[in-house]
Write a protein that holds these residues in place. Structure first.
Motif, PDB file in Angstrom:
ATOM      1  N   SER A 113      80.320  31.514  31.432  1.00  0.00           N
ATOM      2  CA  SER A 113      81.007  30.651  32.401  1.00  0.00           C
ATOM      3  C   SER A 113      81.704  31.421  33.513  1.00  0.00           C
ATOM      4  O   SER A 113      82.189  30.822  34.465  1.00  0.00           O
ATOM      5  CB  SER A 113      82.009  29.741  31.684  1.00  0.00           C
ATOM      6  OG  SER A 113      81.313  28.843  30.846  1.00  0.00           O
ATOM      7  N   ASP A 163      79.985  31.193  25.521  1.00  0.00           N
ATOM      8  CA  ASP A 163      80.185  30.373  26.716  1.00  0.00           C
ATOM      9  C   ASP A 163      81.299  30.891  27.637  1.00  0.00           C
ATOM     10  O   ASP A 163      81.132  30.869  28.853  1.00  0.00           O
ATOM     11  CB  ASP A 163      80.424  28.906  26.339  1.00  0.00           C
ATOM     12  CG  ASP A 163      80.369  28.015  27.555  1.00  0.00           C
ATOM     13  OD1 ASP A 163      79.278  27.865  28.136  1.00  0.00           O
ATOM     14  OD2 ASP A 163      81.434  27.489  27.950  1.00  0.00           O
ATOM     15  N   SER A 195      67.367  29.594  27.115  1.00  0.00           N
ATOM     16  CA  SER A 195      67.916  28.773  28.205  1.00  0.00           C
ATOM     17  C   SER A 195      66.992  28.722  29.421  1.00  0.00           C
ATOM     18  O   SER A 195      67.200  27.906  30.316  1.00  0.00           O
ATOM     19  CB  SER A 195      69.305  29.264  28.612  1.00  0.00           C
ATOM     20  OG  SER A 195      69.247  30.581  29.127  1.00  0.00           O
ATOM     21  N   ASP A 252      72.548  23.353  34.949  1.00  0.00           N
ATOM     22  CA  ASP A 252      72.128  22.801  33.666  1.00  0.00           C
ATOM     23  C   ASP A 252      70.618  22.948  33.524  1.00  0.00           C
ATOM     24  O   ASP A 252      69.859  22.482  34.362  1.00  0.00           O
ATOM     25  CB  ASP A 252      72.550  21.334  33.543  1.00  0.00           C
ATOM     26  CG  ASP A 252      74.044  21.208  33.327  1.00  0.00           C
ATOM     27  OD1 ASP A 252      74.602  22.009  32.552  1.00  0.00           O
ATOM     28  OD2 ASP A 252      74.669  20.325  33.940  1.00  0.00           O
ATOM     29  N   SER A 253      70.232  23.609  32.453  1.00  0.00           N
ATOM     30  CA  SER A 253      68.822  23.876  32.160  1.00  0.00           C
ATOM     31  C   SER A 253      68.442  23.097  30.913  1.00  0.00           C
ATOM     32  O   SER A 253      68.044  23.653  29.914  1.00  0.00           O
ATOM     33  CB  SER A 253      68.643  25.378  31.928  1.00  0.00           C
ATOM     34  OG  SER A 253      67.390  25.671  31.395  1.00  0.00           O
ATOM     35  N   LYS A 254      68.619  21.766  30.980  1.00  0.00           N
ATOM     36  CA  LYS A 254      68.410  21.012  29.750  1.00  0.00           C
ATOM     37  C   LYS A 254      67.087  20.275  29.676  1.00  0.00           C
ATOM     38  O   LYS A 254      66.541  20.116  28.608  1.00  0.00           O
ATOM     39  CB  LYS A 254      69.561  20.068  29.481  1.00  0.00           C
ATOM     40  CG  LYS A 254      69.870  19.087  30.570  1.00  0.00           C
ATOM     41  CD  LYS A 254      71.106  18.296  30.213  1.00  0.00           C
ATOM     42  CE  LYS A 254      71.559  17.482  31.393  1.00  0.00           C
ATOM     43  NZ  LYS A 254      72.857  16.926  31.226  1.00  0.00           N
ATOM     44  N   ARG A 290      72.799  26.904  31.698  1.00  0.00           N
ATOM     45  CA  ARG A 290      73.462  26.267  30.551  1.00  0.00           C
ATOM     46  C   ARG A 290      72.549  25.204  29.946  1.00  0.00           C
ATOM     47  O   ARG A 290      71.977  24.383  30.656  1.00  0.00           O
ATOM     48  CB  ARG A 290      74.774  25.640  31.022  1.00  0.00           C
ATOM     49  CG  ARG A 290      75.559  24.954  29.932  1.00  0.00           C
ATOM     50  CD  ARG A 290      76.900  24.465  30.426  1.00  0.00           C
ATOM     51  NE  ARG A 290      76.744  23.624  31.609  1.00  0.00           N
ATOM     52  CZ  ARG A 290      77.726  23.373  32.470  1.00  0.00           C
ATOM     53  NH1 ARG A 290      78.922  23.889  32.297  1.00  0.00           N
ATOM     54  NH2 ARG A 290      77.521  22.603  33.529  1.00  0.00           N
ATOM     55  N   ALA A 291      72.440  25.246  28.620  1.00  0.00           N
ATOM     56  CA  ALA A 291      71.624  24.256  27.906  1.00  0.00           C
ATOM     57  C   ALA A 291      72.339  23.876  26.622  1.00  0.00           C
ATOM     58  O   ALA A 291      72.979  24.723  25.993  1.00  0.00           O
ATOM     59  CB  ALA A 291      70.240  24.825  27.607  1.00  0.00           C
ATOM     60  N   PRO A 292      72.237  22.609  26.214  1.00  0.00           N
ATOM     61  CA  PRO A 292      72.890  22.181  24.971  1.00  0.00           C
ATOM     62  C   PRO A 292      72.168  22.734  23.733  1.00  0.00           C
ATOM     63  O   PRO A 292      70.989  23.091  23.788  1.00  0.00           O
ATOM     64  CB  PRO A 292      72.806  20.658  25.025  1.00  0.00           C
ATOM     65  CG  PRO A 292      71.712  20.353  25.977  1.00  0.00           C
ATOM     66  CD  PRO A 292      71.597  21.507  26.921  1.00  0.00           C
ATOM     67  N   ILE A 317      76.730  27.792  38.044  1.00  0.00           N
ATOM     68  CA  ILE A 317      76.357  27.261  36.732  1.00  0.00           C
ATOM     69  C   ILE A 317      75.411  26.097  36.961  1.00  0.00           C
ATOM     70  O   ILE A 317      75.718  25.186  37.729  1.00  0.00           O
ATOM     71  CB  ILE A 317      77.592  26.808  35.930  1.00  0.00           C
ATOM     72  CG1 ILE A 317      78.527  27.995  35.684  1.00  0.00           C
ATOM     73  CG2 ILE A 317      77.168  26.168  34.609  1.00  0.00           C
ATOM     74  CD1 ILE A 317      79.855  27.620  35.039  1.00  0.00           C
TER      75      ILE A 317
END
Length: 174
Positions: free
Chosen positions: A145, A141, A12, A152-154, A101-103, A150
């Protein structure tokens, strides 16, 4: 200043973001896995093999308790650290927790080339890796969470969220 804890699944960006934050904020960086390896003079993979996951998680918890008392540090935790021994509660009480958070798709891309160094995924095919990460994220998660922040590290090279973290920390310092 209380420590900043980075949590999230492997891949991540905890180590990368940790380096950026420590440089920008003038704080020491502690990579928890490296801290453990240096303390025990063994790799994480060796410790996993010798102690099993449960034994490793006990050791990881003890080391997390130790570093949670450090001041002026950014602590990049291992991917599972947040999910065992009530570690999220420990980190939330000790400092600022940030979930990167990453997908699944992004994590698979980041992990498939360096998986040999990661004991939980080293023997998986690409298809198995996707299924494994998807399943693990669903389990982990709820722990991640619980973080106070939080992000996003996408995007692969988009670290603009680091500015948000730096701004929040600087506001809390005032």
């Amino acid at each position: 200043m209380h420590p900043i804890f980075l949590v999230g699944y492997m891949g991540s960006g905890k180590s990368t973001v940790g380096k950026m934050l420590s440089a920008r904020l003038g704080l020491q960086l502690i990579d928890l896995d490296t801290f453990i390896e240096n303390r025990f003079h063994k790799t994480i993979a060796q410790l996993f093999e010798e102690r099993g996951e449960s034994g490793f998680r006990d050791l990881e918890h003890a080391m997390l308790q130790e570093v949670s008392g450090f001041e002026d540090t950014v602590i990049a935790t291992g991917g599972g650290a947040a999910c065992f021994h009530d570690n999220m509660k420990l980190m939330n009480e000790a400092g600022l927790t940030i979930y990167l958070r990453a997908p699944v798709e992004i994590l698979v891309e980041r992990l498939k080339y360096g998986r040999s160094q990661r004991p939980l995924v080293s023997q998986k095919t690409d298809a198995e890796l996707y299924s494994f990460i998807d399943e693990m994220l669903q389990t982990r998660d709820p722990f991640y969470s619980q973080a106070q922040m939080i992000v996003d590290s996408k995007a692969v090279l988009d670290f603009s969220f680091v500015d948000d973290i730096v701004n929040r920390v600087e506001e809390e310092r005032k």
